[in-house]
Design an enzyme around this catalytic site. Structure first.
Site, PDB file in Angstrom:
ATOM      1  N   LYS A 236       0.829  -1.205   0.000  1.00 44.39           N
ATOM      2  CA  LYS A 236       0.000   0.000   0.000  1.00 44.39           C
ATOM      3  C   LYS A 236       0.871   1.265   0.000  1.00 44.39           C
ATOM      4  O   LYS A 236       0.474   2.289  -0.554  1.00 44.39           O
ATOM      5  CB  LYS A 236      -0.956  -0.012   1.190  1.00 44.39           C
ATOM      6  CG  LYS A 236      -1.958  -1.154   1.128  1.00 44.39           C
ATOM      7  CD  LYS A 236      -2.867  -1.182   2.349  1.00 44.39           C
ATOM      8  CE  LYS A 236      -3.636  -2.483   2.426  1.00 44.39           C
ATOM      9  NZ  LYS A 236      -2.763  -3.638   2.767  1.00 44.39           N
ATOM     10  N   ASP A 285       6.648   5.560  19.477  1.00 46.74           N
ATOM     11  CA  ASP A 285       8.043   5.896  19.190  1.00 46.74           C
ATOM     12  C   ASP A 285       8.232   7.419  19.094  1.00 46.74           C
ATOM     13  O   ASP A 285       7.346   8.142  18.627  1.00 46.74           O
ATOM     14  CB  ASP A 285       8.451   5.232  17.869  1.00 46.74           C
ATOM     15  CG  ASP A 285       9.952   5.268  17.627  1.00 46.74           C
ATOM     16  OD1 ASP A 285      10.451   6.352  17.281  1.00 46.74           O
ATOM     17  OD2 ASP A 285      10.603   4.224  17.758  1.00 46.74           O
ATOM     18  N   CYS A 354      -8.022  -6.483   7.051  1.00 48.72           N
ATOM     19  CA  CYS A 354      -8.454  -7.545   6.133  1.00 48.72           C
ATOM     20  C   CYS A 354      -9.193  -8.589   6.960  1.00 48.72           C
ATOM     21  O   CYS A 354      -8.915  -9.780   6.895  1.00 48.72           O
ATOM     22  CB  CYS A 354      -7.285  -8.138   5.355  1.00 48.72           C
ATOM     23  SG  CYS A 354      -5.877  -8.621   6.374  1.00 48.72           S
TER      24      CYS A 354
END
Length: 418
Positions: A236, A285, A354
């Site tokens: 993607k 992070d 998905c």
């Protein structure tokens, strides 16, 4: 079918049924360890292993009480239309002959709804509890039990779809343009496209049409700052980079060094220059925090059960459970909340999985909107209409194989308000 084929398929099936690794990885290892197998034998073995996994709930019932890999493979072959004479080279015992004679007479109406749909009982129960009718669950399950086609995405930075189709036709490939994605092509059969220059030179990538539609929901523009928050191997990411015409800045974040390493050769083939792969320790992070409120678009293709990909990964239904989905729900909630911090006012956040399970999909989005009043839902059908895609599944993108010919996908488009 001969003895050699059958015994090789049985050996590979035993390994796959341990569920110690994904079935495609088990097969890859088996073929590496048995390099003298011809292409015909490899095809038979792969079809048999995936065929048994796709129909395992029914085969378990047919073979009961003596459910073992050999009987399951025999039953799968018999249900596939082979006559008893074809089994003579591999079946000599009388009890196995009698077993084969009963296989074809097995009545499907003795199975539960979940077994007929080839779905775990807990999955069928969750779908039913969400309001899905029995007929719809059965149709979805059967759609997920069919082999997936081979979809390609054309890299419009290098070639137009029409030109690629012309080249495929000249090579003798059978294909159709994908019905929804304007840059997708669906190939007939399973040709080794990765050996062709169209692939090696980055003109096409293998990508399910449903995955291609996610990029059109993000709809990044040239020059924008965009992040693929769970980039993985970057399918993607490459699509978003193409839609941005290789301009602006596109961050590919992932916690896995190995997955990002798999992106590097694909990125090199694509010709894109605006992608910045960055490994992060977690969704919190410091590199992520530095971008707070600065990004135009963020895609969160969240880690999920993968229950929408059973056409390709039928073993997943035996390797997931309600408990594993509980753990995924916690991750999905945390990742979406963290990714949302990156989005600037007026920016777009797309959450996707998905999965076919409502608690990984609408459940996560509804809980997020309840706790983040500065975000609102943008109807996915309106976004696709703006992209001139004739597909309307309502406010959420919800794709199912038996209806749309894609994997099972879910996506929600959110915008950050002032």
């Amino acid at each position: 079918m001969n003895q050699e084929q059958f015994h090789a398929a049985l050996e590979a099936l035993r390994a796959a049924l341990s569920f110690s690794a994904p079935a495609d990885a088990v097969l890859s290892r088996y073929f590496r360890e048995n390099p003298k197998l011809g292409s015909q034998n490899r095809h038979f073995i792969a079809e048999a292993v995936f065929g048994v996994l796709r129909q395992k709930f029914m085969l378990d019932r047919i073979c009961a009480p003596d459910t073992n890999p050999r009987r399951m493979l025999l039953a799968w072959l018999a249900r596939g239309g082979r006559n008893l004479r074809e089994f003579e080279p591999i079946v000599s015992r009388e009890d196995e002959r009698q077993f084969l004679s009963t296989v074809k007479a097995f009545k499907l109406d003795t199975l539960t709804l979940a077994e007929r749909a080839e779905l775990p009982e807990w999955v069928a129960a969750e779908l039913s509890a969400s309001g899905m009718a029995d007929e719809a669950i059965l149709a979805l399950g059967r759609g997920l039990s069919q082999p997936a086609p081979l979809d390609l995405r054309v890299n419009l930075q290098k070639m137009k779809r029409d030109a690629v189709q012309t080249e495929l036709a000249a090579l003798g490939y059978e294909y159709t343009p994908t019905p929804y994605s304007p840059f997708g092509i669906r190939l007939a059969g399973k040709p080794a496209i990765n050996r062709h220059t169209l692939f090696t030179e980055g003109v096409v990538e293998v990508q399910d049409e449903g995955s291609q539609l996610l990029g059109l929901l993000v709809a990044p523009r040239r020059g924008e700052m965009v992040a693929d928050f769970c980039a993985g191997a970057g399918g993607k990411t490459l699509l978003l980079g193409m839609l941005m015409a290789s301009s602006g800045r596109l961050y590919a974040f992932d916690v896995s060094e190995k997955r990002l390493a798999n992106l590097k050769p694909r990125l090199a083939r694509s010709g894109l220059s605006n992608v910045q792969p960055q490994r992060i320790e977690s969704e919190n992070d410091a590199r992520v925090k530095r971008l707070a409120g600065k990004l135009d678009r963020v895609l969160v293709d969240a880690p999920c059960s993968g229950m929408g990909t059973l056409r390709r990964n039928p073993d997943l239904k035996f390797r997931q459970s309600t408990a594993s989905v509980d753990e995924l729900n916690a991750k999905q909630t945390a990742i979406l909340a963290s990714a949302a911090r990156l989005v600037k006012v007026g920016g777009r956040l797309v959450y996707a999985t998905c999965s076919i399970l409502p608690r990984e999909n609408q459940g996560i989005v509804e809980a997020f909107l309840a706790s983040h009043p500065n975000f609102s839902l943008v109807p996915a059908n309106e976004v696709l209409a703006e992209q001139k895609v004739e597909l309307d599944t309502g406010a959420y993108l919800q794709l199912q194989p038996q209806i749309h010919g894609t994997d099972g996908f879910f996506a929600a488009v959110l915008t950050r308000n002032a």
